[in-house]
Design an enzyme around this catalytic site. Structure first.
Site, PDB file in Angstrom:
ATOM      1  CD  GLU A 128     -14.611 -10.635  -8.109  1.00  0.00           C
ATOM      2  OE1 GLU A 128     -14.480 -10.662  -8.580  1.00  0.00           O
ATOM      3  OE2 GLU A 128     -14.245  -9.803  -6.275  1.00  0.00           O
ATOM      4  CG  ASP A 197      -8.115  -2.699  -3.805  1.00  0.00           C
ATOM      5  OD1 ASP A 197      -9.292  -3.286  -4.378  1.00  0.00           O
ATOM      6  OD2 ASP A 197      -7.979  -2.610  -2.532  1.00  0.00           O
TER       7      ASP A 197
HETATM    8 ZN    ZN Z   1     -10.242  -9.814  -5.400  1.00  0.00          ZN
END
Ligand code: ZN
Length: 477
Positions: A128, A197
């Site tokens: 996030e 990621d």
């Molecule tokens: Zn995401």
């Protein structure tokens, strides 16, 4: 706080209508294609108040403190430039975490239920933070100007849906499909997800965690929801695929060395969250007991047992459960705060006070300890002292609605009517109810009319809130 259906439906309509973007007000300079970081900051804070007004939150100081300090720590090794973060902890057992423009970081209680280790929890938060550091929101704007506001309205609907969970499937389904479709296009493009990621993984490793926790977390989620017709919101916006798992696994395996996988602190917080979502304290007691029967060495289970016993009113048993833990770690904040609740319940207020003062001499700025001190002072009838301590807390947590709420109560007890209305005004503004906030400031101003300085201070604050209200109304139009 209540779940406001009409607003949610209105939002769904807003998202569904493609024509909306043409008549949306632009924020600031219409000629600039990208929202500036300062505008993003403002927009984010206004948006946060909408979230706060519509989804119930967890007001547990220990959980709030854990989320805040863990994410700040992660942010230090992240690519985030502007580290003015604001947090919201939503009272929902559904898994969700989100980041919104302007440094807003949100977590559902459910994340603690699903993430079995601190590294797994951190892998979601690092992902996030990467959305924030890469400014995925503003970059989406380059493609289509002025899309920021519907994106944020869509996110709001999604977050409400995620908090409502399967219990309110009808509404959740409408909101989440539309929000998801919206987010799929804008915020959660596959490319953005991949980037989050990748950057999150590097951050995780730099922060000292085992990066393999990220693919592990994804795998667990995929196994759990493989056959679900209606996966949770988080998975709709963050679809976990075999290739995503493989990609993060390959990257994680390139890192050398042993990272941290877990901590006792995380497991203690997890026990707190598990207790919140257990049907009764009795059920929780049974579950923590059977964990201990299997492995008496699990301190978090012993702690869980103790706080479940406290919740169930079994104070002497709780004290017994805490003894071995306190012997091992006499200065642990969570263990001692559990003892403070036992002492307070037994009306041993002096004992509780002595314990808190000793801990505060070790950790003077700790928020949960200072909050416990305020609660104890109120219980002791020491209202002036409680107000002074709340003032100190507000210096560091000026945007915390829980503290403003308590400040209003304390000023009311003290008979300070102007201060009461001011504090209520701040509380209502922080939860997005600007009409009530302005009304409260109006009351305060009228009563302060003979004090020119105070009245003009209230007046200035009133004007700031009117401007914030304008931003919100643009967002909701
Ligand atoms: Zn995401």
């Amino acid at each position: 706080m209540t779940f406001l259906r009409p607003t949610l439906l209105a939002l769904s309509c807003l998202i569904a209508s493609p024509a909306i973007s043409s008549d949306l007000p632009s924020l600031g300079d219409a000629s600039s294609a990208i929202v500036s970081p300062q505008q993003e900051y403002q927009l984010g804070r206004a948006w946060l108040s909408l979230v706060r007004g519509q989804v119930s939150q967890l007001d547990d100081p220990q959980l709030k403190d854990f989320v805040e300090s863990s994410v700040y720590r992660l942010s230090e090794t992240s690519q985030l430039q502007d580290r003015r973060l604001e947090f919201v902890l939503l009272n929902s057992p559904q898994i969700n975490a989100f980041a919104a423009p302007g440094g807003i970081v949100g977590v559902n209680g459910g994340l603690f239920l699903y993430a079995q280790t601190e590294a797994e929890y951190a892998s979601v938060m690092a992902h996030e933070l990467a959305h924030l550091s890469q400014r995925h929101f503003a970059r989406g704007l380059e493609a289509q100007q002025r899309m920021q506001i519907p994106v944020m309205a869509g996110m709001l609907a999604g977050i409400i849906a995620a908090a409502a969970g399967a219990g309110d499937a009808g509404i959740a389904a409408i909101a989440s499909t539309q929000a998801a479709a919206m987010q799929e296009q804008r915020r959660f493009s596959r490319q953005n997800e991949q980037e989050a990621d990748r950057i999150g993984l590097v951050n995780l490793e730099k922060a000292g965690f085992d990066p393999k926790a990220m693919p592990r977390m994804f795998e667990r989620l995929m196994r759990q929801y493989r056959y679900d017709r209606m996966p949770p919101e988080f998975l709709l916006t963050h679809p976990v695929s075999e290739s995503r798992i493989a990609d993060t696994r390959n990257r994680a395996e390139q890192f050398k060395g042993e990272g941290i996988t877990d901590s006792l602190r995380y497991q203690l917080m997890r026990a707190r969250v598990q207790l919140i979502y257990e049907d009764t304290p009795g059920v929780a007691i049974k579950r923590f007991r059977s964990m201990l029967d299997e492995n008496p060495g699990i301190d978090a289970a012993r702690y869980g047992l103790a706080i479940a016993q406290i919740k169930g009113g079994q104070y002497s048993q709780a004290q017994e459960s805490l003894q071995p833990l306190l012997k091992k770690a006499p200065n642990d904040i969570s263990y001692n705060l559990a003892m403070v609740s036992i002492e307070t319940a037994g009306n041993n207020l002096n004992g509780a006070s002595t314990r808190l003062e000793r801990l505060l001499s070790l950790y003077p700025n700790n928020y949960p300890l200072n909050q416990a001190k305020v609660n104890l002072l109120i219980k002791q009838g020491r209202i002036q002292d409680a107000e002074r301590e709340l003032d100190k807390l507000l210096k560091r947590r000026s945007k915390d609605p829980d503290i403003w709420y308590q400040m209003a109560e304390v000023r009311g007890l003290k008979g300070d009517t102007i201060g009461l209305h001011q504090a209520r005004g701040e509380f209502f503004a922080l939860v997005g109810d600007y009409d009530q906030a302005l009304e409260q400031l109006g009351f305060a101003k009228r009563r302060a009319s003979s004090n020119f300085q105070l009245a003009s201070r209230i007046d200035a604050r009133e004007r700031e809130l009117i401007e914030e209200k304008r931003i919100i109304e643009q967002m909701m139009r």
